[in-house]
Design an enzyme around this catalytic site. Structure first.
Site, PDB file in Angstrom:
ATOM      1  N   LYS A 170     -70.226  39.717  16.274  1.00 46.64           N
ATOM      2  CA  LYS A 170     -70.205  40.771  17.304  1.00 46.64           C
ATOM      3  C   LYS A 170     -68.924  40.698  18.131  1.00 46.64           C
ATOM      4  O   LYS A 170     -68.241  41.709  18.331  1.00 46.64           O
ATOM      5  CB  LYS A 170     -71.423  40.640  18.240  1.00 46.64           C
ATOM      6  CG  LYS A 170     -72.765  40.837  17.565  1.00 46.64           C
ATOM      7  CD  LYS A 170     -73.905  40.796  18.550  1.00 46.64           C
ATOM      8  CE  LYS A 170     -74.062  39.477  19.269  1.00 46.64           C
ATOM      9  NZ  LYS A 170     -74.372  38.351  18.386  1.00 46.64           N
ATOM     10  N   GLU A 196     -71.560  35.168  28.795  1.00 42.61           N
ATOM     11  CA  GLU A 196     -70.987  34.628  27.562  1.00 42.61           C
ATOM     12  C   GLU A 196     -70.251  33.321  27.849  1.00 42.61           C
ATOM     13  O   GLU A 196     -70.095  32.907  28.992  1.00 42.61           O
ATOM     14  CB  GLU A 196     -70.054  35.656  26.926  1.00 42.61           C
ATOM     15  CG  GLU A 196     -70.807  36.822  26.298  1.00 42.61           C
ATOM     16  CD  GLU A 196     -71.745  36.415  25.168  1.00 42.61           C
ATOM     17  OE1 GLU A 196     -71.262  35.892  24.154  1.00 42.61           O
ATOM     18  OE2 GLU A 196     -72.966  36.610  25.294  1.00 42.61           O
ATOM     19  N   ARG A 197     -69.779  32.684  26.793  1.00 40.88           N
ATOM     20  CA  ARG A 197     -69.148  31.368  26.943  1.00 40.88           C
ATOM     21  C   ARG A 197     -67.756  31.501  27.557  1.00 40.88           C
ATOM     22  O   ARG A 197     -67.021  32.434  27.245  1.00 40.88           O
ATOM     23  CB  ARG A 197     -69.034  30.700  25.565  1.00 40.88           C
ATOM     24  CG  ARG A 197     -70.374  30.530  24.876  1.00 40.88           C
ATOM     25  CD  ARG A 197     -70.204  30.342  23.374  1.00 40.88           C
ATOM     26  NE  ARG A 197     -71.468  30.467  22.678  1.00 40.88           N
ATOM     27  CZ  ARG A 197     -72.040  31.633  22.320  1.00 40.88           C
ATOM     28  NH1 ARG A 197     -71.439  32.779  22.611  1.00 40.88           N
ATOM     29  NH2 ARG A 197     -73.185  31.655  21.691  1.00 40.88           N
TER      30      ARG A 197
END
Length: 497
Positions: A170, A196-197
């Site tokens: 993605k 997110e990271r």
């Protein structure tokens, strides 16, 4: 009694009596007592040393008590501490100065550079544009990615979802689209990272800087380790910036959200902390409303368009999960990523039969494009049905007509793969940008059996169909190769018969 207000920028501790007092702290949930002047919902409150703990009012419990969610960690906050009412909601910076910069939910730079000066601060809570201002014209938004442009065309000013489990590509697809868009559409890209990271944020920033597209881009991050309140509001901050470029600058905006499921997840955490009764699978009862408030602001108006591409993590690859179902209803195109295709090395790993677009009608894309797309879907669907027969009885049991369908389908599957600019350093293959006309031309010629004597591997990871004509990639005269059931099921690249 004089009403005191302070903004985030010029906060000063105050001893005025309309300040509140902390009653209780339970994780990110803070109850506050106000003697009078109860703050409205969404008001920002500040507490702790130098006002570093920020709390957003979520509900008024009675005439003296409010309950809020902290957008920052609450370490050091204790009962009896003074709370300052800022007198306004969360605000985001807007203006040309925010381009090429990286911000957090409060509009503070996180790229180790000084704060931008020529900016205006606006509330992150806006109503969607009225129906009278919305554009009714349907236009295609080209991406340069063959499979998307041919089978799942995106809408200018629409919302497209990238559905997939963990690790199917993605984020890679999103970054490739940013790369392709900035050069092709002279607009602004805004990347919003929700939960997110931090590694992905750093990689994206470095990659965009190296590609030279940062001057037309702004990034906003609410990282995985931040409190749920921060992750929940970061999408609203990004949208406020996007609305400025659409309405004030009258430019087209590409808004990329990675990942919209984390927005729903943050809302679920907040709902649980606030003591609301969960609905199915533990989701918050207000999920539909919260998602709609965010999604409906993304629209195409008479001055410009916000085109949004959103990654949607699908829990356990289950497309019937309430988060995926609610998100589906807002989208004009759904791009479903397949773990099976990824395991076969068919990148982008988009499932052409599960993905769909409301733009793929003859009235919008034209009769030729529509006919080619339908024929591709029909061929791939027939191949899918034949796979069971091939696995049980072998290819030789198929009719001549069915064998042709299998060859066509496998050539199409490989032609619809594409090397990406953003993965050059990993794959060693130079990225390709393919126009819609070239992609349609290639698919049409494959469907007409023009390349029936070519090996399947000749179609893999090429740009337009002209790149196929390389020496040594044409099967020699009389050279045939029947597909064994093992090769069919494991995606081996044998020669086409």
């Amino acid at each position: 009694m004089a009403n005191h207000s302070a903004t985030i920028e010029n906060y000063k501790p105050s001893t005025r009596t309309n300040n509140g007092t902390v009653l209780s702290v339970r994780g990110s949930v803070v109850d506050i007592w106000f003697e009078d002047g109860l703050p409205p919902i969404y008001t920002m409150l500040r507490a702790g040393e130098a006002g570093r703990i920020t709390i957003e009012v979520q509900s008024q419990l009675n005439e003296n008590r409010v309950r809020g969610i902290a957008l920052t960690p609450t370490q050091g906050l204790a009962r009896g501490m003074a709370v300052e009412n800022t007198g306004g909601p969360l605000k985001a910076p807007v203006g040309k100065a925010i381009l090429s910069r990286m911000f957090n939910v409060f509009g503070e730079p996180i790229d180790h550079l000084p704060a931008p000066e020529e900016v205006e601060w606006r509330s992150v809570h806006h109503q969607p544009p009225p129906l009278g201002r919305r554009s009714t014209k349907s236009e295609i938004f080209e991406t340069g990615i063959k499979l998307i442009d041919v089978l799942v065309p995106l809408e200018r000013g629409g919302k497209a979802g990238l559905f997939g489990g963990a690790g199917v590509g993605k984020t890679v697809l999103l970054t490739e689209m940013i790369h392709n868009m900035v050069g092709r559409h002279q607009g602004v890209s805004i990347f919003c990272g929700i939960g997110e990271r931090c590694r992905e944020g750093e990689e994206l920033y470095s990659g965009m800087k190296a590609a030279g597209v940062l001057p037309d881009m702004a990034m906003i991050f609410g990282q995985m380790n931040e409190p749920p309140g921060s992750r929940f509001r970061v999408g609203h901050t990004a949208l406020t910036m996007a609305e400025y470029f659409r309405d004030d600058e009258q430019r087209d905006v590409l808004l990329l959200i990675d990942n919209i499921f984390r927005f729903i997840q943050a809302g679920m955490e907040m709902s649980g902390l606030m003591g609301q009764m969960p609905s199915r699978l533990g989701y918050q009862p207000t999920m539909g409303t919260e998602l709609a408030q965010l999604e409906e602001r993304i629209s195409n108006t008479d001055t410009g368009a916000i085109t949004s591409i959103q990654a949607v993590y699908v829990p356990a690859d289950d497309l019937t999960d309430p988060a995926a179902v609610h998100t589906f209803s807002h989208l004009s195109a759904s791009i479903v990523l397949s773990r099976k295709r990824a395991s076969e090395g068919l990148f982008p790993a988009i499932d052409p039969l599960q993905s769909n677009s409301k733009m793929a009608g003859p009235g919008i894309v034209g009769e030729r494009h529509y006919a080619i797309a339908q024929e591709i879907r029909r061929t791939l669907a027939q191949y899918e049905e034949l796979k069971d027969i091939i696995a049980m009885l072998g290819l030789e049991q198929l009719s001549v007509q069915d064998r042709k369908v299998v060859v066509r389908a496998r050539q199409l599957e490989r032609f619809l793969t594409q090397p990406f600019f953003t993965t050059e350093q990993f794959s060693g293959m130079k990225g390709k940008l393919v126009s819609l006309e070239d992609a349609l031309d290639g698919c049409e010629r494959i469907l007409q059996d023009e390349f029936k004597d070519y090996t399947e591997s000749a179609f893999y990871m090429i740009g337009n169909i002209e790149e196929i004509k390389k020496p040594g990639q044409i099967a020699g005269p009389g050279k045939t190769h029947d597909l064994s059931k093992n090769e069919i099921s494991h995606g081996v690249n044998p020669d086409a018969s």
